[in-house]
Motif scaffolding. Sequence first.
Motif, PDB file in Angstrom:
ATOM      1  N   HIS A 138       0.699  -1.127  -0.236  1.00  0.00           N
ATOM      2  CA  HIS A 138      -0.022  -0.111  -0.025  1.00  0.00           C
ATOM      3  C   HIS A 138       0.745   1.436   0.048  1.00  0.00           C
ATOM      4  CE1 HIS A 138      -3.500  -2.653   0.786  1.00  0.00           C
ATOM      5  NE2 HIS A 138      -2.728  -3.176   1.590  1.00  0.00           N
ATOM      6  N   GLY A 139       1.737   1.251  -0.688  1.00  0.00           N
ATOM      7  CA  GLY A 139       2.708   2.406  -0.895  1.00  0.00           C
ATOM      8  C   GLY A 139       3.885   2.626   0.391  1.00  0.00           C
ATOM      9  N   ASN A 140       3.826   1.580   1.239  1.00  0.00           N
ATOM     10  CA  ASN A 140       4.460   1.940   2.594  1.00  0.00           C
ATOM     11  C   ASN A 140       5.636   0.813   2.795  1.00  0.00           C
ATOM     12  OD1 ASN A 140       2.436   3.937   3.511  1.00  0.00           O
ATOM     13  ND2 ASN A 140       1.386   2.474   4.076  1.00  0.00           N
ATOM     14  N   PHE A 141       6.701   1.458   3.230  1.00  0.00           N
ATOM     15  CA  PHE A 141       8.055   0.554   3.535  1.00  0.00           C
ATOM     16  C   PHE A 141       7.537  -0.621   4.771  1.00  0.00           C
ATOM     17  CE2 PHE A 141       9.813   4.171   1.770  1.00  0.00           C
ATOM     18  CZ  PHE A 141      10.659   3.941   0.666  1.00  0.00           C
ATOM     19  N   SER A 142       7.768  -1.690   4.765  1.00  0.00           N
ATOM     20  CA  SER A 142       7.767  -2.752   5.613  1.00  0.00           C
ATOM     21  C   SER A 142       8.709  -2.445   6.841  1.00  0.00           C
ATOM     22  CB  SER A 142       7.824  -4.103   5.121  1.00  0.00           C
ATOM     23  OG  SER A 142       9.046  -4.180   4.554  1.00  0.00           O
ATOM     24  N   SER A 143       9.762  -1.710   6.870  1.00  0.00           N
ATOM     25  CA  SER A 143      10.636  -1.356   7.966  1.00  0.00           C
ATOM     26  C   SER A 143      11.434  -0.261   7.541  1.00  0.00           C
ATOM     27  CB  SER A 143      11.585  -2.676   8.093  1.00  0.00           C
ATOM     28  OG  SER A 143      12.420  -2.708   6.782  1.00  0.00           O
ATOM     29  N   GLU A 144      11.950   0.333   8.583  1.00  0.00           N
ATOM     30  CA  GLU A 144      12.809   1.542   8.554  1.00  0.00           C
ATOM     31  C   GLU A 144      14.149   1.250   7.797  1.00  0.00           C
ATOM     32  OE1 GLU A 144      14.001   3.253  12.294  1.00  0.00           O
ATOM     33  OE2 GLU A 144      11.860   3.769  12.625  1.00  0.00           O
ATOM     34  N   SER A 145      14.708  -0.207   8.030  1.00  0.00           N
ATOM     35  CA  SER A 145      15.805  -0.780   7.082  1.00  0.00           C
ATOM     36  C   SER A 145      15.511  -0.621   5.757  1.00  0.00           C
ATOM     37  CB  SER A 145      16.072  -2.007   7.576  1.00  0.00           C
ATOM     38  OG  SER A 145      15.444  -3.118   7.441  1.00  0.00           O
ATOM     39  N   ASN A 146      14.365  -1.106   5.137  1.00  0.00           N
ATOM     40  CA  ASN A 146      14.021  -0.972   3.886  1.00  0.00           C
ATOM     41  C   ASN A 146      13.630   0.185   3.229  1.00  0.00           C
ATOM     42  OD1 ASN A 146      14.038  -3.911   3.782  1.00  0.00           O
ATOM     43  ND2 ASN A 146      11.751  -3.993   3.454  1.00  0.00           N
ATOM     44  N   GLN A 147      13.473   1.244   4.174  1.00  0.00           N
ATOM     45  CA  GLN A 147      13.527   2.499   3.644  1.00  0.00           C
ATOM     46  C   GLN A 147      14.855   3.151   3.469  1.00  0.00           C
ATOM     47  OE1 GLN A 147      11.182   5.156   6.305  1.00  0.00           O
ATOM     48  NE2 GLN A 147      11.123   6.815   4.792  1.00  0.00           N
ATOM     49  N   ARG A 148      15.948   2.925   4.267  1.00  0.00           N
ATOM     50  CA  ARG A 148      17.084   3.258   3.944  1.00  0.00           C
ATOM     51  C   ARG A 148      17.532   2.537   2.939  1.00  0.00           C
ATOM     52  NH1 ARG A 148      17.272   2.510   9.792  1.00  0.00           N
ATOM     53  NH2 ARG A 148      18.032   0.630   9.560  1.00  0.00           N
ATOM     54  N   PHE A 149      17.251   1.362   2.644  1.00  0.00           N
ATOM     55  CA  PHE A 149      17.896   0.533   1.576  1.00  0.00           C
ATOM     56  C   PHE A 149      17.195   1.463   0.332  1.00  0.00           C
ATOM     57  CE2 PHE A 149      17.106  -3.568  -1.317  1.00  0.00           C
ATOM     58  CZ  PHE A 149      18.391  -3.427  -1.576  1.00  0.00           C
ATOM     59  N   GLN A 150      15.855   1.533   0.102  1.00  0.00           N
ATOM     60  CA  GLN A 150      15.477   2.405  -0.882  1.00  0.00           C
ATOM     61  C   GLN A 150      16.434   3.481  -1.195  1.00  0.00           C
ATOM     62  OE1 GLN A 150      13.024   1.811  -2.907  1.00  0.00           O
ATOM     63  NE2 GLN A 150      12.064   3.923  -3.671  1.00  0.00           N
ATOM     64  N   GLN A 151      16.753   4.406  -0.117  1.00  0.00           N
ATOM     65  CA  GLN A 151      17.675   5.490  -0.554  1.00  0.00           C
ATOM     66  C   GLN A 151      18.956   5.169  -1.113  1.00  0.00           C
ATOM     67  OE1 GLN A 151      16.507   8.976   0.162  1.00  0.00           O
ATOM     68  NE2 GLN A 151      18.182   9.179  -1.367  1.00  0.00           N
ATOM     69  N   TRP A 152      19.373   4.086  -0.467  1.00  0.00           N
ATOM     70  CA  TRP A 152      20.766   3.574  -1.144  1.00  0.00           C
ATOM     71  C   TRP A 152      20.652   3.302  -2.608  1.00  0.00           C
ATOM     72  CZ3 TRP A 152      22.408  -1.012  -3.131  1.00  0.00           C
ATOM     73  CH2 TRP A 152      23.637  -1.231  -3.378  1.00  0.00           C
ATOM     74  N   LEU A 153      19.380   2.555  -2.944  1.00  0.00           N
ATOM     75  CA  LEU A 153      19.076   2.022  -4.458  1.00  0.00           C
ATOM     76  C   LEU A 153      19.151   3.225  -5.205  1.00  0.00           C
ATOM     77  CD1 LEU A 153      16.571  -0.959  -3.791  1.00  0.00           C
ATOM     78  CD2 LEU A 153      18.977  -1.039  -4.644  1.00  0.00           C
ATOM     79  N   GLN A 154      18.374   4.376  -4.810  1.00  0.00           N
ATOM     80  CA  GLN A 154      18.164   5.366  -5.684  1.00  0.00           C
ATOM     81  C   GLN A 154      19.492   6.232  -5.983  1.00  0.00           C
ATOM     82  OE1 GLN A 154      13.904   6.908  -4.980  1.00  0.00           O
ATOM     83  NE2 GLN A 154      13.662   5.277  -6.437  1.00  0.00           N
ATOM     84  N   ASP A 155      20.452   6.342  -4.768  1.00  0.00           N
ATOM     85  CA  ASP A 155      21.345   7.088  -4.948  1.00  0.00           C
ATOM     86  C   ASP A 155      22.251   6.289  -6.131  1.00  0.00           C
ATOM     87  OD1 ASP A 155      20.556   8.854  -2.843  1.00  0.00           O
ATOM     88  OD2 ASP A 155      21.795   7.885  -1.222  1.00  0.00           O
ATOM     89  N   ARG A 156      22.249   5.123  -5.966  1.00  0.00           N
ATOM     90  CA  ARG A 156      22.987   4.303  -6.906  1.00  0.00           C
ATOM     91  C   ARG A 156      22.601   4.410  -8.376  1.00  0.00           C
ATOM     92  NH1 ARG A 156      21.977  -1.084  -8.019  1.00  0.00           N
ATOM     93  NH2 ARG A 156      23.459  -2.548  -8.660  1.00  0.00           N
ATOM     94  N   ASP A 157      21.129   4.224  -8.486  1.00  0.00           N
ATOM     95  CA  ASP A 157      20.381   4.214  -9.672  1.00  0.00           C
ATOM     96  C   ASP A 157      19.055   4.677  -9.641  1.00  0.00           C
ATOM     97  OD1 ASP A 157      19.165   3.885 -12.107  1.00  0.00           O
ATOM     98  OD2 ASP A 157      19.472   1.664 -12.189  1.00  0.00           O
ATOM     99  N   PRO A 158      18.493   6.018  -9.720  1.00  0.00           N
ATOM    100  CA  PRO A 158      17.397   6.445  -9.709  1.00  0.00           C
ATOM    101  C   PRO A 158      16.122   5.715 -10.255  1.00  0.00           C
ATOM    102  CG  PRO A 158      18.855   8.203 -10.450  1.00  0.00           C
ATOM    103  CD  PRO A 158      19.577   6.868 -10.586  1.00  0.00           C
ATOM    104  N   LEU A 159      16.640   4.826 -11.118  1.00  0.00           N
ATOM    105  CA  LEU A 159      15.428   3.974 -11.923  1.00  0.00           C
ATOM    106  C   LEU A 159      15.214   2.592 -11.028  1.00  0.00           C
ATOM    107  CD1 LEU A 159      16.436   4.103 -15.714  1.00  0.00           C
ATOM    108  CD2 LEU A 159      14.686   5.641 -14.460  1.00  0.00           C
ATOM    109  N   SER A 160      16.029   2.404 -10.013  1.00  0.00           N
ATOM    110  CA  SER A 160      15.681   1.215  -9.169  1.00  0.00           C
ATOM    111  C   SER A 160      14.920   1.745  -8.232  1.00  0.00           C
ATOM    112  CB  SER A 160      17.073   0.534  -8.838  1.00  0.00           C
ATOM    113  OG  SER A 160      17.697   1.492  -7.928  1.00  0.00           O
ATOM    114  N   GLY A 161      14.587   0.500  -7.342  1.00  0.00           N
ATOM    115  CA  GLY A 161      13.881   0.993  -5.944  1.00  0.00           C
ATOM    116  C   GLY A 161      13.055  -0.273  -5.372  1.00  0.00           C
ATOM    117  N   ILE A 162      12.555  -0.336  -4.595  1.00  0.00           N
ATOM    118  CA  ILE A 162      11.639  -1.534  -3.830  1.00  0.00           C
ATOM    119  C   ILE A 162      10.234  -1.191  -4.413  1.00  0.00           C
ATOM    120  CG2 ILE A 162      10.484  -2.217  -2.045  1.00  0.00           C
ATOM    121  CD1 ILE A 162      12.901  -1.496  -0.339  1.00  0.00           C
TER     122      ILE A 162
END
Length: 203
Positions: A138-162
Amino acid sequence: MLNFSDACERNKHPILEVLTPLLINYHSVLEIGSYSGQHAFHFAQQLPHISWQLSDRAEGMEALYQNYSEVKLNNVLAPIALDVSNAQEWPKQKFDVVYSANTLHIMSAAHVKMLFENLPKVCHTNTLLAIYGPFNYHGNFSSESNQRFQQWLQDRDPLSGIRDFEWVNKLAENIGFKLQADIKMPANNQLLLWRMEKEMERV
Protein backbone atom coordinates in the motif's frame (compact mmCIF):
# COMPACT_ATOMS: atom_id res chain seq x y z
CA MET A 1 33.79 -17.52 -6.10
CA LEU A 2 33.31 -14.40 -8.23
CA ASN A 3 30.55 -11.92 -7.25
CA PHE A 4 30.17 -13.74 -3.94
CA SER A 5 27.24 -12.33 -1.95
CA ASP A 6 27.03 -12.49 1.84
CA ALA A 7 23.27 -11.89 1.59
CA CYS A 8 22.89 -14.96 -0.65
CA GLU A 9 24.76 -17.05 1.89
CA ARG A 10 22.43 -15.87 4.65
CA ASN A 11 19.15 -16.24 2.81
CA LYS A 12 19.75 -19.42 0.77
CA HIS A 13 18.94 -21.68 3.73
CA PRO A 14 15.55 -20.12 4.71
CA ILE A 15 14.50 -19.86 1.06
CA LEU A 16 15.33 -23.52 0.43
CA GLU A 17 13.43 -24.53 3.54
CA VAL A 18 10.27 -22.99 2.07
CA LEU A 19 10.82 -24.21 -1.48
CA THR A 20 11.78 -27.83 -0.77
CA PRO A 21 8.27 -29.22 -0.11
CA LEU A 22 6.86 -27.17 -3.00
CA LEU A 23 9.32 -28.48 -5.60
CA ILE A 24 8.91 -32.21 -4.99
CA ASN A 25 7.02 -32.75 -8.25
CA TYR A 26 8.82 -30.15 -10.36
CA HIS A 27 11.77 -30.91 -12.60
CA SER A 28 12.95 -27.75 -14.38
CA VAL A 29 13.75 -24.27 -13.06
CA LEU A 30 14.69 -21.09 -14.90
CA GLU A 31 16.45 -18.68 -12.58
CA ILE A 32 16.36 -15.06 -13.70
CA GLY A 33 19.32 -13.02 -12.49
CA SER A 34 21.51 -15.80 -11.08
CA TYR A 35 24.38 -13.38 -10.32
CA SER A 36 27.02 -15.54 -8.56
CA GLY A 37 24.93 -18.71 -8.82
CA GLN A 38 25.02 -19.27 -5.05
CA HIS A 39 21.29 -19.96 -4.78
CA ALA A 40 21.29 -22.28 -7.78
CA PHE A 41 24.28 -24.29 -6.60
CA HIS A 42 22.88 -24.71 -3.09
CA PHE A 43 19.34 -25.52 -4.19
CA ALA A 44 20.39 -27.90 -6.98
CA GLN A 45 22.69 -29.81 -4.65
CA GLN A 46 19.85 -30.35 -2.19
CA LEU A 47 17.23 -31.03 -4.89
CA PRO A 48 18.98 -33.40 -7.33
CA HIS A 49 15.74 -34.19 -9.23
CA ILE A 50 15.62 -30.60 -10.53
CA SER A 51 17.40 -29.28 -13.61
CA TRP A 52 18.39 -25.67 -12.88
CA GLN A 53 18.94 -23.20 -15.72
CA LEU A 54 21.19 -20.26 -14.79
CA SER A 55 20.79 -16.88 -16.48
CA ASP A 56 22.01 -13.32 -16.13
CA ARG A 57 22.56 -10.16 -18.13
CA ALA A 58 25.39 -10.27 -20.63
CA GLU A 59 27.71 -8.22 -18.42
CA GLY A 60 27.41 -10.77 -15.61
CA MET A 61 28.00 -13.86 -17.73
CA GLU A 62 31.77 -14.14 -17.42
CA ALA A 63 31.77 -14.33 -13.61
CA LEU A 64 28.70 -16.58 -13.51
CA TYR A 65 30.17 -18.98 -16.07
CA GLN A 66 33.44 -19.23 -14.16
CA ASN A 67 31.56 -20.09 -10.96
CA TYR A 68 29.47 -22.64 -12.86
CA SER A 69 32.62 -24.23 -14.28
CA GLU A 70 34.15 -24.58 -10.82
CA VAL A 71 31.09 -26.07 -9.10
CA LYS A 72 30.40 -28.85 -11.63
CA LEU A 73 26.89 -29.97 -10.67
CA ASN A 74 25.23 -32.27 -13.20
CA ASN A 75 21.80 -30.74 -12.70
CA VAL A 76 22.90 -27.11 -13.15
CA LEU A 77 22.87 -26.03 -16.79
CA ALA A 78 25.39 -23.66 -18.36
CA PRO A 79 24.28 -20.04 -17.92
CA ILE A 80 22.50 -18.21 -20.69
CA ALA A 81 22.49 -14.47 -21.33
CA LEU A 82 19.03 -13.04 -20.65
CA ASP A 83 17.97 -9.43 -20.89
CA VAL A 84 14.37 -9.67 -19.66
CA SER A 85 13.36 -6.73 -21.88
CA ASN A 86 14.58 -8.49 -25.05
CA ALA A 87 11.94 -10.94 -26.25
CA GLN A 88 14.48 -12.68 -28.50
CA GLU A 89 16.77 -13.67 -25.63
CA TRP A 90 14.19 -15.69 -23.70
CA PRO A 91 14.58 -19.49 -23.88
CA LYS A 92 12.38 -21.36 -26.34
CA GLN A 93 11.45 -24.09 -23.84
CA LYS A 94 8.97 -23.90 -20.99
CA PHE A 95 9.85 -24.50 -17.35
CA ASP A 96 8.05 -25.93 -14.33
CA VAL A 97 9.36 -23.11 -12.14
CA VAL A 98 10.63 -19.58 -12.70
CA TYR A 99 12.68 -18.28 -9.77
CA SER A 100 14.25 -14.89 -9.15
CA ALA A 101 15.78 -13.37 -6.03
CA ASN A 102 16.69 -9.77 -5.30
CA THR A 103 16.17 -8.60 -8.86
CA LEU A 104 12.98 -6.53 -9.10
CA HIS A 105 14.38 -3.69 -7.00
CA ILE A 106 17.55 -3.62 -9.14
CA MET A 107 15.66 -3.41 -12.43
CA SER A 108 13.86 -0.30 -13.60
CA ALA A 109 10.07 -0.38 -13.36
CA ALA A 110 9.96 -0.60 -17.17
CA HIS A 111 12.15 -3.72 -17.10
CA VAL A 112 10.01 -5.30 -14.37
CA LYS A 113 6.96 -4.73 -16.56
CA MET A 114 8.69 -6.28 -19.58
CA LEU A 115 9.85 -9.22 -17.47
CA PHE A 116 6.23 -10.10 -16.75
CA GLU A 117 5.14 -9.43 -20.33
CA ASN A 118 7.72 -11.95 -21.58
CA LEU A 119 7.21 -14.59 -18.86
CA PRO A 120 4.46 -16.50 -20.74
CA LYS A 121 7.11 -17.55 -23.27
CA VAL A 122 8.63 -19.91 -20.68
CA CYS A 123 5.54 -20.93 -18.68
CA HIS A 124 2.89 -23.61 -18.99
CA THR A 125 -0.23 -24.33 -16.96
CA ASN A 126 0.84 -24.88 -13.32
CA THR A 127 4.25 -23.20 -13.70
CA LEU A 128 5.28 -21.88 -10.30
CA LEU A 129 6.67 -18.34 -10.12
CA ALA A 130 8.78 -17.65 -7.03
CA ILE A 131 10.15 -14.15 -6.40
CA TYR A 132 12.19 -13.23 -3.33
CA GLY A 133 13.09 -9.76 -2.11
CA PRO A 134 11.80 -6.65 -0.34
CA PHE A 135 8.37 -5.25 -1.19
CA ASN A 136 6.26 -2.28 -0.15
CA TYR A 137 2.60 -2.68 0.78
CA HIS A 138 0.00 0.00 0.00
CA GLY A 139 2.89 2.32 -0.85
CA ASN A 140 4.49 1.94 2.57
CA PHE A 141 7.86 0.51 3.56
CA SER A 142 7.65 -2.64 5.68
CA SER A 143 10.57 -1.51 7.86
CA GLU A 144 12.91 1.40 8.52
CA SER A 145 15.80 -0.64 7.14
CA ASN A 146 13.94 -1.07 3.83
CA GLN A 147 13.39 2.68 3.70
CA ARG A 148 17.14 3.21 4.14
CA PHE A 149 17.78 0.54 1.50
CA GLN A 150 15.50 2.40 -0.90
CA GLN A 151 17.57 5.54 -0.46
CA TRP A 152 20.76 3.59 -1.12
CA LEU A 153 19.25 2.02 -4.24
CA GLN A 154 18.14 5.33 -5.70
CA ASP A 155 21.42 7.07 -4.92
CA ARG A 156 23.04 4.29 -6.95
CA ASP A 157 20.43 4.21 -9.74
CA PRO A 158 17.36 6.50 -9.72
CA LEU A 159 15.43 3.96 -11.83
CA SER A 160 15.78 1.19 -9.24
CA GLY A 161 13.73 0.83 -6.08
CA ILE A 162 11.62 -1.44 -3.91
CA ARG A 163 8.44 -2.33 -5.79
CA ASP A 164 4.87 -2.24 -4.51
CA PHE A 165 3.45 -5.71 -3.96
CA GLU A 166 0.07 -4.69 -5.36
CA TRP A 167 1.61 -3.53 -8.65
CA VAL A 168 3.73 -6.67 -9.04
CA ASN A 169 0.78 -8.90 -8.19
CA LYS A 170 -1.31 -7.15 -10.84
CA LEU A 171 1.42 -7.72 -13.43
CA ALA A 172 1.38 -11.42 -12.52
CA GLU A 173 -2.41 -11.65 -12.65
CA ASN A 174 -2.46 -9.98 -16.06
CA ILE A 175 -0.53 -12.92 -17.56
CA GLY A 176 -2.55 -15.67 -15.90
CA PHE A 177 -0.83 -16.19 -12.55
CA LYS A 178 -2.72 -16.50 -9.27
CA LEU A 179 -1.05 -15.67 -5.96
CA GLN A 180 -0.51 -18.78 -3.82
CA ALA A 181 1.43 -17.36 -0.88
CA ASP A 182 3.14 -14.25 0.45
CA ILE A 183 5.65 -15.53 2.99
CA LYS A 184 7.51 -13.29 5.40
CA MET A 185 11.22 -14.06 5.35
CA PRO A 186 14.20 -12.88 7.44
CA ALA A 187 15.70 -9.40 7.02
CA ASN A 188 12.40 -7.79 5.96
CA ASN A 189 12.09 -9.78 2.74
CA GLN A 190 9.18 -11.72 1.25
CA LEU A 191 8.90 -14.86 -0.84
CA LEU A 192 6.00 -14.45 -3.26
CA LEU A 193 4.58 -17.54 -4.95
CA TRP A 194 2.21 -17.58 -7.91
CA ARG A 195 0.90 -20.42 -10.07
CA MET A 196 -0.01 -20.14 -13.75
CA GLU A 197 -3.71 -21.05 -13.96
CA LYS A 198 -3.95 -21.24 -17.71
CA GLU A 199 -1.16 -21.34 -20.27
CA MET A 200 -0.99 -18.11 -22.20
CA GLU A 201 -0.41 -17.95 -25.92
CA ARG A 202 3.26 -17.74 -26.81
CA VAL A 203 4.06 -14.10 -27.54
